[in-house]
Design a protein around this motif. Sequence first.
Motif, PDB file in Angstrom:
ATOM      1  N   CYS A   1       0.705  -0.994   0.557  1.00  9.48           N
ATOM      2  CA  CYS A   1      -0.115  -0.299  -0.064  1.00  9.48           C
ATOM      3  C   CYS A   1       0.798   1.299   0.371  1.00  9.48           C
ATOM      4  O   CYS A   1       0.514   2.062   0.066  1.00  9.48           O
ATOM      5  N   ASN A   2       1.851   1.212  -0.656  1.00  3.74           N
ATOM      6  CA  ASN A   2       2.986   3.034  -0.840  1.00  3.74           C
ATOM      7  C   ASN A   2       3.187   2.785  -2.339  1.00  3.74           C
ATOM      8  O   ASN A   2       3.508   1.017  -3.297  1.00  3.74           O
ATOM      9  N   ASP A   3       3.312   3.674  -2.944  1.00  4.49           N
ATOM     10  CA  ASP A   3       3.416   3.731  -4.203  1.00  4.49           C
ATOM     11  C   ASP A   3       4.575   4.120  -4.596  1.00  4.49           C
ATOM     12  O   ASP A   3       5.709   4.833  -4.178  1.00  4.49           O
ATOM     13  N   LEU A   4       5.123   2.535  -4.835  1.00  7.60           N
ATOM     14  CA  LEU A   4       6.883   2.543  -4.813  1.00  7.60           C
ATOM     15  C   LEU A   4       7.348   1.776  -6.194  1.00  7.60           C
ATOM     16  O   LEU A   4       8.543   1.346  -6.500  1.00  7.60           O
ATOM     17  N   ASP A   5       6.105   1.915  -7.829  1.00  4.22           N
ATOM     18  CA  ASP A   5       7.263   1.606  -9.067  1.00  4.22           C
ATOM     19  C   ASP A   5       8.401   1.682  -9.471  1.00  4.22           C
ATOM     20  O   ASP A   5       9.005   1.104  -9.074  1.00  4.22           O
ATOM     21  N   ALA A   6       8.798   3.231  -9.596  1.00  2.00           N
ATOM     22  CA  ALA A   6       9.960   3.800  -9.989  1.00  2.00           C
ATOM     23  C   ALA A   6      10.519   3.079  -8.722  1.00  2.00           C
ATOM     24  O   ALA A   6      12.165   3.265  -9.833  1.00  2.00           O
ATOM     25  N   GLY A   7      10.393   2.830  -7.796  1.00  2.00           N
ATOM     26  CA  GLY A   7      11.902   2.576  -5.949  1.00  2.00           C
ATOM     27  C   GLY A   7      12.038   0.810  -7.245  1.00  2.00           C
ATOM     28  O   GLY A   7      12.786   0.349  -5.716  1.00  2.00           O
ATOM     29  N   LEU A   8      11.259   0.414  -7.156  1.00  2.00           N
ATOM     30  CA  LEU A   8      11.411  -1.388  -6.674  1.00  2.00           C
ATOM     31  C   LEU A   8      12.756  -2.169  -7.517  1.00  2.00           C
ATOM     32  O   LEU A   8      13.530  -2.381  -6.888  1.00  2.00           O
ATOM     33  N   PRO A   9      13.432  -1.427  -8.769  1.00  2.00           N
ATOM     34  CA  PRO A   9      14.932  -1.810  -9.255  1.00  2.00           C
ATOM     35  C   PRO A   9      15.204  -1.603  -8.217  1.00  2.00           C
ATOM     36  O   PRO A   9      16.423  -2.535  -8.594  1.00  2.00           O
ATOM     37  N   LEU A  10      15.546  -1.251  -7.316  1.00  2.00           N
ATOM     38  CA  LEU A  10      16.668  -0.383  -5.983  1.00  2.00           C
ATOM     39  C   LEU A  10      16.189  -1.507  -4.886  1.00  2.00           C
ATOM     40  O   LEU A  10      17.385  -2.368  -4.156  1.00  2.00           O
ATOM     41  N   LEU A  11      15.133  -1.686  -4.780  1.00  2.00           N
ATOM     42  CA  LEU A  11      14.806  -3.119  -3.478  1.00  2.00           C
ATOM     43  C   LEU A  11      15.232  -4.524  -4.596  1.00  2.00           C
ATOM     44  O   LEU A  11      16.302  -5.468  -3.995  1.00  2.00           O
TER      45      LEU A  11
ATOM     46  N   HIS B   1       1.210  -0.335  -6.190  1.00  2.00           N
ATOM     47  CA  HIS B   1       0.752   0.313  -7.684  1.00  2.00           C
ATOM     48  C   HIS B   1       2.523  -0.674  -9.393  1.00  2.00           C
ATOM     49  O   HIS B   1       2.700   0.444  -9.802  1.00  2.00           O
ATOM     50  N   LEU B   2       2.947  -1.386  -9.089  1.00  2.00           N
ATOM     51  CA  LEU B   2       3.910  -2.403  -9.989  1.00  2.00           C
ATOM     52  C   LEU B   2       3.285  -2.503 -11.307  1.00  2.00           C
ATOM     53  O   LEU B   2       2.060  -3.307 -11.096  1.00  2.00           O
ATOM     54  N   GLY B   3       3.729  -2.171 -12.263  1.00  2.00           N
ATOM     55  CA  GLY B   3       3.778  -2.730 -13.120  1.00  2.00           C
ATOM     56  C   GLY B   3       4.140  -3.335 -13.921  1.00  2.00           C
ATOM     57  O   GLY B   3       5.006  -4.419 -13.085  1.00  2.00           O
ATOM     58  N   GLU B   4       3.704  -4.356 -15.354  1.00  2.00           N
ATOM     59  CA  GLU B   4       3.864  -5.242 -15.693  1.00  2.00           C
ATOM     60  C   GLU B   4       5.679  -5.554 -15.771  1.00  2.00           C
ATOM     61  O   GLU B   4       6.413  -6.702 -15.848  1.00  2.00           O
ATOM     62  N   GLN B   5       5.910  -4.746 -15.895  1.00  2.00           N
ATOM     63  CA  GLN B   5       7.823  -4.472 -16.364  1.00  2.00           C
ATOM     64  C   GLN B   5       8.648  -4.723 -15.507  1.00  2.00           C
ATOM     65  O   GLN B   5       9.928  -4.893 -15.239  1.00  2.00           O
ATOM     66  N   CYS B   6       7.506  -4.497 -14.198  1.00  2.00           N
ATOM     67  CA  CYS B   6       8.267  -4.500 -13.544  1.00  2.00           C
ATOM     68  C   CYS B   6       8.913  -6.156 -12.271  1.00  2.00           C
ATOM     69  O   CYS B   6       9.710  -6.789 -11.876  1.00  2.00           O
ATOM     70  N   CYS B   7       8.375  -6.735 -13.129  1.00  2.00           N
ATOM     71  CA  CYS B   7       8.463  -8.150 -13.350  1.00  2.00           C
ATOM     72  C   CYS B   7       9.896  -8.393 -13.690  1.00  2.00           C
ATOM     73  O   CYS B   7      10.244  -9.904 -13.524  1.00  2.00           O
ATOM     74  N   GLU B   8      10.746  -8.041 -14.608  1.00  2.00           N
ATOM     75  CA  GLU B   8      11.731  -8.867 -14.697  1.00  2.00           C
ATOM     76  C   GLU B   8      12.594  -8.462 -13.671  1.00  2.00           C
ATOM     77  O   GLU B   8      13.571  -9.037 -13.558  1.00  2.00           O
ATOM     78  N   TYR B   9      12.794  -6.944 -12.991  1.00  2.00           N
ATOM     79  CA  TYR B   9      13.781  -6.975 -12.423  1.00  2.00           C
ATOM     80  C   TYR B   9      13.287  -8.162 -10.444  1.00  2.00           C
ATOM     81  O   TYR B   9      14.641  -8.721  -9.876  1.00  2.00           O
TER      82      TYR B   9
END
Length: 937
Positions: free
Chosen positions: A760-770, A790-798
């Motif tokens: 429940c936090n907006d972390l989409d752009a920060g996910l690559p760092l995690l 708020h993760l999108g399909e592109q996050c699945c690569e990371y």
Amino acid sequence: MAASFFSDFGLMWYLEELKKEEFRKFKEHLKQMTLHLELKQIPWTEVKKASREELANLLIKHYEEQQAWNITLRIFQKMDRKDLCMKVMRERTGYTQTYQAHAKRKFSRLWSSKSVTEIHLYFQEEVKQEECEHLDHLFAPKETGKQPRTVIIQGPQGIGKTTLLMKLLMAWSDNKIFRDRFLYTFYFCCRELRELPATSLADLISREWPDPAAPVTEIVSQPERLLFVIDSFEELKDGLNEPDSALCDDVMEKRPVQVLLSSLLTKKMLPEASLLVAVQPVCPKELRDRVAISEIYQPRGFNESDRLVYFCCFFKDPKRAMEAFSLVRESEQLFSICQIPLLCWILCTSLKQEMQKGKDVTLTCQSTTSVYSCFIFNLFTPEGAEGPTPQSQRQLKALCSLAAEGMWTDTFEFREDDLRRNGVVEADIPALLGTKVLLKYGERESSYVFLHACIQEFCAALFYLLKSHLDHPHPAVRSVQELLVANFEKTRRAHWIFLGCFLTGLLNKQEQQKLDAFFGFQLSQEIKQQLHQCLKSLGEHSDPLGQVDSLAIFYCLFEMQDPAFVKQAVNLLQKADFHIIDNADLVVSAYCLKYCSSLRKLSFSVQNVFKKEDEHSSTSDYSLVCWHHICSVLTTSGHLTELQVQDSTLSESTFVTWCNQLRHPSCRLQRLGINNVSFSGPSGQLFEVLFYQPDLKYLSFTLTKLSRDDVRSLCDALNYPAGNVKELALVDCFLSPIDCEVLACLLTNNKKLTYLNVSCNDLDAGLPLLCEALCNPDTVLVYLMLAYCHLGEQCCEYISEMLLHNKSVRYLDLGANVLKDEGLKTLCEALKRPDCRLDSLWLEECGLTSACCKDLASVLTSSKTLQQLNLTLNALDYAGVVVLCEALRHPECALQVLGLRKTDFDEETQALLMAEEERNPNLTITDDCDTVTGVEI
């Protein structure tokens, strides 16, 4: 000067009846008529462009109200709108005035009859201007048009709901409110109507009309001009439980009263009418669920200045009034009951009687129980006598027996046979009515009620000091032990408000002396032993469902004012869970907790008590002392390992006090939840607590807003070498992608943190760092929760890259992120690899379709570790489920739990899933998948 809004609104109402072309002609007639009558002209440019509402405003603005109506009527006549002419004429001269005159007489008479105590002397029958404006506002349309409104008035008995309704009805009858809004207002009291046989709405209206020939057809011809006032809704048998099929829309049809009122409330009958409904003490669930409520209004009762004025009016002697008020003001409990006017009268009556006897009221009226005992015992002691007569003793005992029966049977209106069963003979009734403790009720001569529910509760508690429940004539009356257990449950009976407090309050030493003096005996010692046994039993059970109301226990112990017993009693408890919503709750909780040293778990909230401090205001010294007593439990209870503070607002001074106790060496918490807490002051002090808590393993800030600096300070504290936090929950903390940089450092450096929930936090752009941090082979994180991020399909690569390199993460929650089939396809490529160690994957509500099932099937047949997979709330169909079931039958499939909601599928698919469960005894298909089994979020 402009007339009232509702005069404008009345004109607008009639202008709304005109079609577009008629409205244009009305304007032309207006121009000609004002010229012909040589009246002041309204600028034609304004008239021409005016809407119906604007034109009504212009008419009232430029002409006197009566003249504006006369002009309108003459134009309607010229336009041959006889229907509108008749409505206007009838409204302004006919039935409405006749009914208003009748209503004024009726409600003035009712007002006088309701005034059974001196409390009515404080109230004015006349409605004040500010009250008129507020009542008008309740039914002011929020948008242009004729929207009907349903307003709920809710509050406890005696707060002034019926008083407000009567003032409203009298003000309407005097044309002070709702002028031109409502032609008729009808008052229905549910407690009086519930005994009626089947009737019709027309009959109910006729009951209110001044003569038998009520013009019902005329009255209901303009339903948008009707207001139905429904009092005491809670008295309505079965409430709104009638099915829709049982409701009716015909005002002439005879049906049970509850059906008629339900039909009105649900807008099945006369949907254009407005309603005003009084309920106590809170709006019932069925009313909220089935009725379109426009507004809920809560009468305030007496505020502080009202209470002071009332004391002065009541005592007349200013010195005595201030003496009494000062005593009450120092007690949060006594001061709070004065909010209810009738209870304020009872309190003042008790104080005055004790003062007249020369008693020290600081001793005889120091608690709520003592006020009621003085009130009752004085009423049953003949004037000038030293004590009661045998007859008054017997009468009070019988009244207590009646009260106890009522509390256990949820009865608050009694018939003569109820009185006789409990020992009240016919000859007693005039004397009891003379005390005003018992009142005749409603229209039936043989119906009686207690003056107030609190009086009934007190008498019911007094019964147990005089008799055993085994001696009661009604089998529903249970033992003291059962009463106490029921009173300490959160789901206790709604009407049991003071019953438990009165029972324990009567165990006070001075109350025992009063009982001895009045009756010559009392059973306090037996009850005190049963109270001790009850609390011991509650303390020995863990209460996993959280059914015990700790605050109810605290109030009962506080009312005893027996420090030795309270200290013994509170240390029988191992868990406390309570909510502080006012100063009275704060005082009571502090009184009990300052004696407490045995707690193992503590959970509480504080609202409406500590406001934000500034240079002009600060938390009172007494409130701070009480708060310190509550916080001191952290150091005095040596076995306290779990603390949760939730839904709270702390001022700077209270925040600092709390942090100081958390830092104390004697505080040895293992679990700390700070959930939905807002605080003023240096937040760094809170995170510094981690330096002093080596035993702390679980830390949650769920729903607590954290700034960027807060997150940085928290992560620095978590990396402190002596810290041992293993589980961290930062759910809905307003984290941003920028915060992921600090969290990534925490994951890289911390070798103890095994659980991280940042859902429940907006972390989409920060996910690559995690994910990059978790690719480090030295990380130890096992549980990672990323739901609603708020993760999108592109996050699945990371995420896929992380799963291939990370050796520790076993549980991954990606629920409620829009991964879609393409994103999942990427994820499945990693999940199939033998070096992926994931045990559990949550993909609830991820925008998946049956197109992804082939990829998931390949994972199920390849992965040696995946045991739990949650796919609920995705758009899977029969074909997709067939593919999954085939994979589940594969000998290499390790899955044990599959999350699917069977009811989301058709019968054929449901049968397939049930057959698969029967075939595989090691497989569970359920929609009740916990995010991580055994781990608290």
